[in-house]
Structure formats: C-alpha cells, structure tokens
Motif scaffolding. Structure first.
Motif, PDB file in Angstrom:
ATOM      1  N   ILE A 252       0.834  -1.207   0.000  1.00  0.00           N
ATOM      2  CA  ILE A 252       0.000   0.000   0.000  1.00  0.00           C
ATOM      3  C   ILE A 252       0.865   1.252   0.000  1.00  0.00           C
ATOM      4  CG2 ILE A 252      -0.209   0.020   2.532  1.00  0.00           C
ATOM      5  CD1 ILE A 252      -2.889   1.135  -0.005  1.00  0.00           C
ATOM      6  N   GLU A 253       2.027   1.163   0.601  1.00  0.00           N
ATOM      7  CA  GLU A 253       2.900   2.342   0.609  1.00  0.00           C
ATOM      8  C   GLU A 253       3.317   2.701  -0.814  1.00  0.00           C
ATOM      9  OE1 GLU A 253       3.232  -0.239   2.658  1.00  0.00           O
ATOM     10  OE2 GLU A 253       3.408   0.489   4.714  1.00  0.00           O
ATOM     11  N   GLY A 254       3.613   1.681  -1.629  1.00  0.00           N
ATOM     12  CA  GLY A 254       3.994   1.931  -3.016  1.00  0.00           C
ATOM     13  C   GLY A 254       2.827   2.442  -3.830  1.00  0.00           C
ATOM     14  N   ILE A 255       1.659   1.890  -3.580  1.00  0.00           N
ATOM     15  CA  ILE A 255       0.473   2.348  -4.313  1.00  0.00           C
ATOM     16  C   ILE A 255       0.191   3.807  -3.979  1.00  0.00           C
ATOM     17  CG2 ILE A 255      -2.024   1.988  -4.554  1.00  0.00           C
ATOM     18  CD1 ILE A 255      -1.429  -1.032  -3.833  1.00  0.00           C
ATOM     19  N   ALA A 256       0.282   4.131  -2.687  1.00  0.00           N
ATOM     20  CA  ALA A 256      -0.016   5.506  -2.262  1.00  0.00           C
ATOM     21  C   ALA A 256       0.991   6.497  -2.828  1.00  0.00           C
ATOM     22  CB  ALA A 256      -0.028   5.581  -0.736  1.00  0.00           C
ATOM     23  N   ALA A 257       2.207   6.037  -3.039  1.00  0.00           N
ATOM     24  CA  ALA A 257       3.248   6.943  -3.545  1.00  0.00           C
ATOM     25  C   ALA A 257       3.144   7.166  -5.049  1.00  0.00           C
ATOM     26  CB  ALA A 257       4.633   6.380  -3.198  1.00  0.00           C
ATOM     27  N   ASP A 258       2.368   6.376  -5.741  1.00  0.00           N
ATOM     28  CA  ASP A 258       2.238   6.486  -7.192  1.00  0.00           C
ATOM     29  C   ASP A 258       1.070   7.419  -7.513  1.00  0.00           C
ATOM     30  OD1 ASP A 258       1.845   6.213  -9.875  1.00  0.00           O
ATOM     31  OD2 ASP A 258       1.976   4.018  -9.892  1.00  0.00           O
ATOM     32  N   PRO A 259       1.337   8.569  -8.129  1.00  0.00           N
ATOM     33  CA  PRO A 259       0.261   9.539  -8.403  1.00  0.00           C
ATOM     34  C   PRO A 259      -0.888   8.939  -9.210  1.00  0.00           C
ATOM     35  CG  PRO A 259       2.424  10.456  -8.943  1.00  0.00           C
ATOM     36  CD  PRO A 259       2.640   9.014  -8.618  1.00  0.00           C
ATOM     37  N   LYS A 260      -0.567   7.912  -9.960  1.00  0.00           N
ATOM     38  CA  LYS A 260      -1.609   7.283 -10.785  1.00  0.00           C
ATOM     39  C   LYS A 260      -2.780   6.811  -9.929  1.00  0.00           C
ATOM     40  CE  LYS A 260      -2.228   3.173 -13.670  1.00  0.00           C
ATOM     41  NZ  LYS A 260      -1.549   1.999 -14.238  1.00  0.00           N
ATOM     42  N   TRP A 261      -2.474   6.423  -8.685  1.00  0.00           N
ATOM     43  CA  TRP A 261      -3.517   5.839  -7.842  1.00  0.00           C
ATOM     44  C   TRP A 261      -4.122   6.827  -6.855  1.00  0.00           C
ATOM     45  CZ3 TRP A 261      -5.509   1.679  -9.637  1.00  0.00           C
ATOM     46  CH2 TRP A 261      -4.733   0.892 -10.496  1.00  0.00           C
ATOM     47  N   LYS A 262      -3.784   8.103  -7.021  1.00  0.00           N
ATOM     48  CA  LYS A 262      -4.368   9.114  -6.146  1.00  0.00           C
ATOM     49  C   LYS A 262      -5.896   9.131  -6.225  1.00  0.00           C
ATOM     50  CE  LYS A 262      -3.911  13.980  -4.830  1.00  0.00           C
ATOM     51  NZ  LYS A 262      -5.325  14.320  -4.864  1.00  0.00           N
ATOM     52  N   PRO A 263      -6.467   8.973  -7.432  1.00  0.00           N
ATOM     53  CA  PRO A 263      -7.945   8.962  -7.469  1.00  0.00           C
ATOM     54  C   PRO A 263      -8.560   7.855  -6.605  1.00  0.00           C
ATOM     55  CG  PRO A 263      -7.055   9.269  -9.676  1.00  0.00           C
ATOM     56  CD  PRO A 263      -5.886   8.947  -8.791  1.00  0.00           C
TER      57      PRO A 263
END
Lengths: 790, 163
Positions: free
Chosen positions: B76-87
């Motif tokens: 989840i830390e990697g997902i949160a850091a990727d702007p793509k997944w901000k939405p």
C-alpha cells in the motif's frame, strides 16, 4: 427534550448535516497505511513479551519449572504472578476490573493470560520459551453451558466469590438474595404483577436466546513502551507508550506517574465498539520496559481475542394483553452469563429496571435475572450488545400481532406511552414520523406468518422493531479553541475509532463561527483535554454540544479582541522582530462595547451596521484561547430512567426470503427510519447504522461460539471458523433519516449506533416467513431442522 | 535455502533475510518498516495483509519470504506513492470507505489489483473482488462506490488505465 444550550435551535445550517461532508481528517493516513496501531510499532533494540495463555477453561497453575525455557537462547526473563512488581500492579481502567489480581495463577477461561510472562529478543523465541515451560496444571470444574451451571449441585467455579452484581448507582446490591452456587439472583418488580396476570384477557409465553458475539477489535491489541529521560531537563524518565490509546489517565494511576510525564502520540485505536478496556498486553509494557531498560512490545494474538461484545442470555417471557393488543403484565425471566472475572455488568443486571418495558403503558412488570458465573469470556465494558433487552418487546409485539391478525406497528403504537411520562397517553411524534417514513421507504405491507410466497418459490417474511435514540454519554467535557494567526484551532487528542467524531466537532465550530469547515484547524495533540470519550455516534453529540458552548466563549473573546485591537493596534515600529507576523487592518470598533458587536458568517461586525466589520481571520494579531468545561445536559437515560421519557425514536424494517429446500435465508431488504434529531456528519451517521446492522446480521446468521463440552475450551478462535459477515453477505441498508431536533445533544442530535443493534429481527422475519422459530444464528441446517427437514 | 533473497519492493531492489519460517508480512514490518499491510487473522482469512505479488493480490501473512525470490511486491505504501492511484485513495477518503481504518489498506490494495485487471469494473465485480477482505466495522457498502468513482476518474484523466 432539546438542545437548551446556545443556538440549540439554529436553522439554515451551512456546514453541519450537509450532503457532501468533508473527508475525515486522517482518512488519508488510514487508507494508505500510514496510520499506526499498537501492533505496528517497531523500535530499535526492542524486546518482546508474551503471556502464558491457558489451554483450559478453568485451571490453576500449581507450579512452573522454567529451567528449559530460561536456557533458550534469546530469553531475557520469565516473570510469574508471584513477582513483586507484578503483584503491585492494579488495573485502573474501570472499577469493575479492580476486584481481580492483575495476574494470578488461576485462569477462568481458555485463552486467558495466566501465571507467567516471557520476555525475549523476538516473538518466535517468546513462543518457543512458552512451549518449554513445564506447567503443573490443576484442573478446576468449569461452566460453559449456562443452564448446566445454574442447576443445583453444579460445580461451583468461583467458590468464595459472592460480590453481588450491581450497576453503578442504578442498581444496588442491597436487598439482593445471597449467591446460590454459581448464580446470583436479582429481581425488580413494578406494580401488582400477580393481580395483573390474574385479570389477563390473553396470555402468551415465549422463549428467546440472545446469542453471544465476540470482541471484534480488528487490530490485535498490543502496546510498545519505553522510558526516556526528559530531553531538556534530564529529569527522571518519562514514559512513552503506544497502543494504549487514550488511557494516559489509567496508566498514570497504575504506574503512579504524573500525567504530564506520560507520552502517547498514537491516535489510532482500531475498532472498539464500546469495548474500551485495556488488556494486560496494553498495561504491562511500561513495567517491563523499566525493568529491562529497553523498549518492550507485547501483543495479543487473534485466538486470544474472543471475549464478548454481548453475553449470552436465555429468556422466558410471559405477557398478558387485552383483545386489542394492549400489554397489561410482563414477566421476564432471564438466565444470563456473568462472564469471566472482571466482566462489566452490561449485558446482565445493567439491563434491569430500565429499557423497553418502560416505554410501554404497562405498569405491572416483573424482571427476574439469574446471573451465572461462567468460564466463557469477559465482557470488557458494554460491548455492542442490544441495550436493555429490547429484543423481548420486539418479539412480544410480533407474537401479539400474529395472534390478533394485526400489523406489529399498530401494536407498538398502541402500547407506547406518551412522550413526557408513563402516564402520558398522547402519541409519540417521533415514533409516528419514523413509522410514516419507514412504511414509505419499505412499501410496508404486513402479512401474517406463512402468507406470502415469492415468485421463485421462497417464503417471504418481515419484521418491525422500534427503539429509543438516547444520548447516554454523561462525562464532563473539556473543550478548548485557540485563535492564532487568524486561524481557529481545535486541539483534540482523539482517539480515532472510526466515528469521525472529531470532524463533527469541528463542523460545529465552523457552523457557529460561519466559516468554512476547512478553516478550522484540527490539531491532534496527545495531551489535549478534548476527547471524544463515550465513543460511537453517541460520543459525538455530547462533546460537540460542549464544543458549541466553547465557541460562544470564543466569540465573546473575539469581540473584545477586535475592540482592543481597534483601539491599540500595537504594531511595532520595526518589523525586524515580527518577521512573518500578520498585522491586520483594525476594524471600525473604536469606542464600541462588546454588546454592540456580533460574530457571524465568518465576520465580526457592528450590529447596527452589519456592513461595517472585518473577517474573523483579521480580528487581531494576538492569540486568544477559549476554554469550556461542563457536563452537557442530562439525556433521557438519566432524566427518564431510560424509557419514561420518549423524545427521539427509531424504527427498523427487515424482509427476508427463506428457501424451504436449502434452509438458506436471504435478507431482501433492510430499512432504517430513524430520528436522530439532527444530522451532524451524514456519512459517519450512515456508516454507524451500517455497522449496527452488520453486527445484528452477524449474530443472527453466522457467528457462533463452540465450546468443547468436556474441557470447556472455546474451539473456533479464528477468523476462518468464526465467521462474520463479508462483502457478499451484507444487505444494502436503506435509510430514511429524520431530524426533529428533539434530542438533547448538539442542535437536538442524539447518537444512534447502540440502539439499532438487535439480535432477533431476522429470527422474527424467518418466523413470519416459515412459521418456525430458529435459534440464532439461523444457519441453513438449523432452518431445515426447524422445518422438520433435517 | 538461501540466507537472503532478492526481490523488488515498490519498484526498489531489496534483500531480505529469508529464515524458513518468516512470513512476508513479518519481513515487511520488521525488516522494511512497512506497516501498511496489517496483521489481523494470521491465517489468510481476512485480507488485511494483502500485497500485490507479480500483479496478483496475495496474503502476506501466508506467504513465506523464501517464496518471494525475484518477485515484484507492491504494498500500500507503493500504491499511495504512485500519483496514478491518487484517485483511488481520494475516493476512499471522500466516501468514508473506512471507519477505524485498520483493514482499509488491505481493501485498497485489493481494489488496485481489481482496477489493474479490470479498468471498468461493475459493482458486482467490486463486491466479488473484495469478498476475501473482512471489515470488522461493516463498511462494506461504501467500497464499491469508492472504487467505481475512482475507476471513472482514472479513465477520464488522460486515458488513465486504458492509456
């Protein structure tokens, strides 16, 4: 009742109760894994501690040989209940826990911490050392079947213990008969019950089982503690602890440490659902950390977390009623689980002499409760049980309706007394409005049992239930607001338990000042006085009431500050010493008195000329602090003895389909028409309702606790064998929320969550569908058995 | 059995101690300091410890580190850091698809894997994908709303997932 405080009757809300409420202030941290719970903390050089947990339902540790365990590489120490430090520990969280030794050599339920604590370099070594302990167990008799434990001659599981169960000042021990075997008997009688039954026109008798359900903290409870000298003064060590969120005061008493020397920065408690107590793993780490001079972590495992959110109860009811359905006499006998040592009185005697019967016109009520010592689990505080035995009246109303061929809603309305007292015969406006909304929401069309079949061949059933919507939090509230650099700050120590209560409090601040919600800065501060004590949605409306009063104090201070600044702008000659400080243009308030000013719509202005004013953010360069401490006005639980006054009500509607071939039960619709007085934060309110339905569904369809009859050991202490509802199980809960402003919380709001939870709506709906009673949880095999097909 | 293994965590090559009984979850917490994958049931029943391994959601409490040699792990830390997944994060926050928040990273990670393989999921797709995640607060009704909104927003933002 109503909010009798400042602006309690406010209209035209701009922030509170809106459709698109702002996101939670820490939602990002929770969604992205930044939020840390006790079990997440890892510190350098950290030791681990593990308790010995009992493999027996009731047993005494007669002796421990720890030689092999101590010899294991990585083991630092093994403490027993005889250790002097351990003996000196006294739990301080709630008074009903203080009658037990903090740790001793008797375990009165399987999984209980007992006798020994292993301290080691890592968790695996702790576990291995525990396996190497040679324990001399002395088995003791156990009770895991309440009916067996209540029998004459049953083995006594807690000999010598006879402290009669009480419920703070609501139920005293005085006059209660002495304990018999495992059983305490408590009786509460109102009116002449014998005479009322003698004159009965109709009589029904029915049995209920309130199913127990288990503690649901998703996060394994844990704490990590360490001691450090004060970084600036070098004074005696301060205690740092994470994972015992919000209990600085209890730890202060336990460890005889001043509050200001205890630091607990973490906000996140996980789900607690009115299980507010501390576990041993959350209490012991300061002791161990001090002893070994290193951080110590202690965590429970999932299998040790199956205590009670609701105690089991077997109920036998006898109800007399007239040919119209008016209840004239009630005889309620309950056999209740007292739980393990240190259990709270919620779920048994806490339910006596208040609750559903007091909402009715019936004045002849006998409640007899036999409360049995057991070796099943602990009720840590109140849990998410259905308060006050409400399910008995729901079932009674349903059965009366069935017998008379009437809609249960009409039976309920007939029996409810009026809003002001048991002698009031007027209708309850909130109830009628809920029913009107509920019938519309559900296209309510009542039918007798077994009378409706769906097109797919399944049988259709329905159930109706009402409850009060009482605010029951009664703590003194301490509020504080700071005006700093033109911004209003709301310091709060949380905790975060999922109710978005802190946000709701900030919304009230914004509403009262007329500023956007985003302009209120929520400052989480571990030592702030503001705390959403009380939990749940109900913990929201009390603190928010007090915070509203605090805003009024801030308003007065803002007026005075605006005048003072207008008369003494105080801007220094040199800006050198005030770099970054904003000096606003003074308002047109020279020579004014505070009574000539108004604070509203985000401005301070002259009452006589509203166009002359300034923004709140421009009042002064000075800091202003407003504080307020008070008990919010008492709610109906206090003033109405929980049922004698009826202000806010709520109603529930459930429809099920029962497949007579497979025994499967599907919830077709679940509707809530509830009067919450005033919506504060809409989505958090809706989520509280969803959660209460989730609990209700779980204990009626899935959750069960299986004890080995021979050993008394709880067998299904894991999430594969103890099933809770999942994504594909839960219904969409349809909601119709009413706002009559009749509650006594902020703006007339009251909390919701406890009063929605129930243990029998599905069970009644199944009976309405198929004409059979099924003991919860209504699993397909039980349904088929009730239908005579298995 | 190697003493250490090499793998990729959130796009960065890492080495982890690979004691034979060490789970991926424990390694993430104790060796990497990544606590977004949460420990709840300890036996693969709740989904709170979900991470994505080579594109598939897996339960880190039930995966041994020694099974992860050469694998690409997303937490989840990697997902949160990727702007793509901000939405997706924004939608979860907007819709209050969490209460106490403990299980939320597991849900969000599973949702990310769903959108990865199905950029336009239906409500039923969401419910089925998240069927293995347990929320003790009962927030279930809110998750599909958040995921559907996130997918819509991601698809409308410059091609998003399909681009």
């Amino acid at each position: 009742m109503a909010d009798i405080g400042a602006n309690g009757d406010r209209e035209n809300f701009k922030v509170v109760g809106g459709q698109g409420n702002p996101p939670g202030v820490v939602s990002y941290a929770m969604a992205t894994g930044l939020a840390k719970y006790g079990v997440d903390y890892v510190l350098p050089n950290m030791l681990h501690a593990k308790f010995l947990h009992s493999p027996y339902a009731n047993a005494k540790v007669a002796g421990i040989n720890d030689a092999k365990a101590r010899a294991l590489s990585g083991v630092v120490d093994i403490l027993t209940w005889e250790d002097e430090d351990i003996r000196d520990l006294v739990p301080r969280c709630f008074d009903f826990l203080s009658d037990r030794p903090w740790l001793d050599n008797i375990a009165d339920r399987s999984g209980a911490e007992v006798a020994a604590i292993v301290v080691a370099e890592d968790e695996e070594t702790c576990e291995e050392a525990l396996r190497l302990l040679e324990i001399e167990w002395e088995m003791l008799p156990h009770v895991t079947d309440l009916r067996e434990g209540n029998k004459l001659g049953a083995p006594v599981v807690r000999p010598g213990e006879d402290a009669k169960p009480t419920f703070w000042n609501y139920l005293s021990a005085e006059g209660q008969p002495p304990k018999r075997g495992n059983t305490y008997t408590v009786v509460d009688i109102r009116g002449d019950v014998c005479e009322a039954f003698g004159e009965a026109e109709n009589l029904i008798e029915y049995d209920l089982r309130l199913p127990p359900f288990a503690t649901r903290s998703p996060n394994p409870l844990a704490s990590v503690a360490w001691w450090e000298k004060h970084p600036y003064t070098g004074e005696e060590p301060n205690l740092y602890i994470e994972g015992s969120v919000r209990w600085r005061d209890a730890l202060s008493l336990t460890y005889k440490m001043p509050m200001e020397k205890i630091y607990m920065e973490g906000l996140f408690m996980g789900g607690k659902y009115c299980d507010w107590s501390l576990r041993r793993c959350q209490e012991v780490t300061p002791l161990l950390a001090k002893r070994y001079g290193r951080p110590v972590r202690c965590a429970d495992r999932r299998e040790h977390m199956y205590d009670f959110l609701m105690n089991e109860r077997f109920i036998q009811m006898k109800v007399a009623f007239t040919k119209d359905g008016l209840i004239t006499a009630i005889d309620d006998y309950s056999l209740c689980d007292k739980g393990g040592r240190g259990s709270a009185p919620f779920g048994h005697v806490g339910d006596l002499s208040q609750g559903p019967y007091k909402t009715t016109k019936c004045k002849s009520v006998r409640q007899k409760m036999e409360v049995v010592d057991s070796n099943r689990g602990v009720m840590w505080l109140s849990g998410q049980h259905c308060p006050f035995n409400w399910d008995t009246i729901t079932t009674g109303i349903y059965i009366i309706a069935e017998q008379l061929g009437k809609d249960p809603i009409d039976i309920a309305r007939l029996n409810l007394h009026g809003p002001t007292s048991p002698d009031d015969t007027n209708p309850v406006p909130s109830f009628d409005k809920c029913v009107e909304a509920g019938k519309k929401l559900m296209d309510w069309n009542w039918h007798p049992s077994g009378a409706k079949q769906l097109e797919d061949g399944r049988m259709h059933g329905a159930c109706f239930r009402y409850q009060m919507t009482p605010r029951h939090s009664m703590k003194e509230r301490h509020s504080k607001l700071e005006y700093r650099d033109g911004v209003v700050h709301m310091p709060s120590r949380g905790p975060i338990i999922g109710t978005y209560a802190v946000e709701a409090n900030a919304m009230v601040v914004a509403e009262e000042l007329g500023i956007p919600y985003e302009d209120v800065s929520i400052d989480f501060d571990a030592v702030a006085a503001h705390c959403i004590y009380g939990g749940g949605s109900d913990g929201t409306v009390g603190p928010a009431w007090a915070m509203k009063e605090c805003v009024q104090i801030l308003k007065e201070l803002l007026k005075e500050a605006a005048i003072d600044y207008a008369e003494n702008p105080g801007k220094p000659n040199s800006s050198f010493h005030n770099v970054g400080q904003h000096f606003p243009t003074p308002g047109p308030f020279r020579g004014c008195g505070p009574e000539e000013l108004e604070v509203a719509d985000g401005r301070v202005f002259l009452k006589s000329e509203p166009s002359k004013g300034i923004l709140i953010s421009e009042v002064t360069h000075k800091n202003i602090v407003a504080t307020h401490s008070a008990w919010p006005p008492p709610g109906v639980w206090v003033t109405g003895n929980m049922g004698e006054i009826l202000d806010l009500m709520n109603t529930e509607y459930c429809e099920v389909a029962v497949d007579a071939e497979t025994g499967e039960v599907e919830i077709l619709r679940f509707g809530i028409a509830a009067d919450v007085g005033k919506i504060l934060r809409r989505t958090s309110l809706e989520s509280q309702i969803d959660q209460a339905v989730f609990f209700s569904q779980g204990c009626q369809q899935f959750e069960d606790m299986f004890y080995d009859p021979k050993t008394g050991v709880l067998l299904n202490t894991n999430m594969a064998d103890y099933k809770v509802p999942g994504m594909l199980d839960v219904p969409i809960v349809e909601k119709s929320i009413l706002e009559t402003r009749a509650g006594n919380g902020v703006y007339g709001a009251n909390g919701m969550s406890h009063c929605i939870t129930n243990t029998n709506m599905l069970i009644i709906a199944i009976h309405n569908a198929a004409g059979v009673w099924v003991e919860p949880p209504a699993t397909p095999d039980k349904v088929l058995k009730a239908l005579g097909k298995a | 059995m190697p003493e250490t293994i090499e793998l990729n965590i959130n796009g960065i090559a890492k080495q982890l101690d690979a004691a034979p009984n060490r789970t991926l979850h424990d390694a993430l917490q104790y060796q990497m300091g990544l606590t977004g994958a949460k420990h709840m049931c300890d036996r693969g029943a709740c989904g709170s410890c979900t991470v994505i391994m080579d594109g598939r959601p897996v339960l880190s409490c039930s995966i041994l580190v020694c099974e992860c040699e050469g694998k690409a792990i997303e937490t989840i830390e990697g997902i949160a850091a990727d702007p793509k997944w901000k939405p997706l994060v924004d939608a979860y926050c907007k819709w209050d698809a969490m209460q106490c928040g403990y299980c939320t990273p597991g849900f969000l990670t599973t949702a990310k894997a769903l959108i990865d393989r199905s950029p336009n999921p239906s409500e039923q797709d969401c419910r089925e994908a998240l069927a293995g995640n347990i929320c003790m607060c009962g927030t279930y009704p809110r998750h599909a709303t958040a995921i559907l909104e996130a997918a819509r927003n991601m698809n409308s933002e410059g091609g998003g997932l399909n681009g």
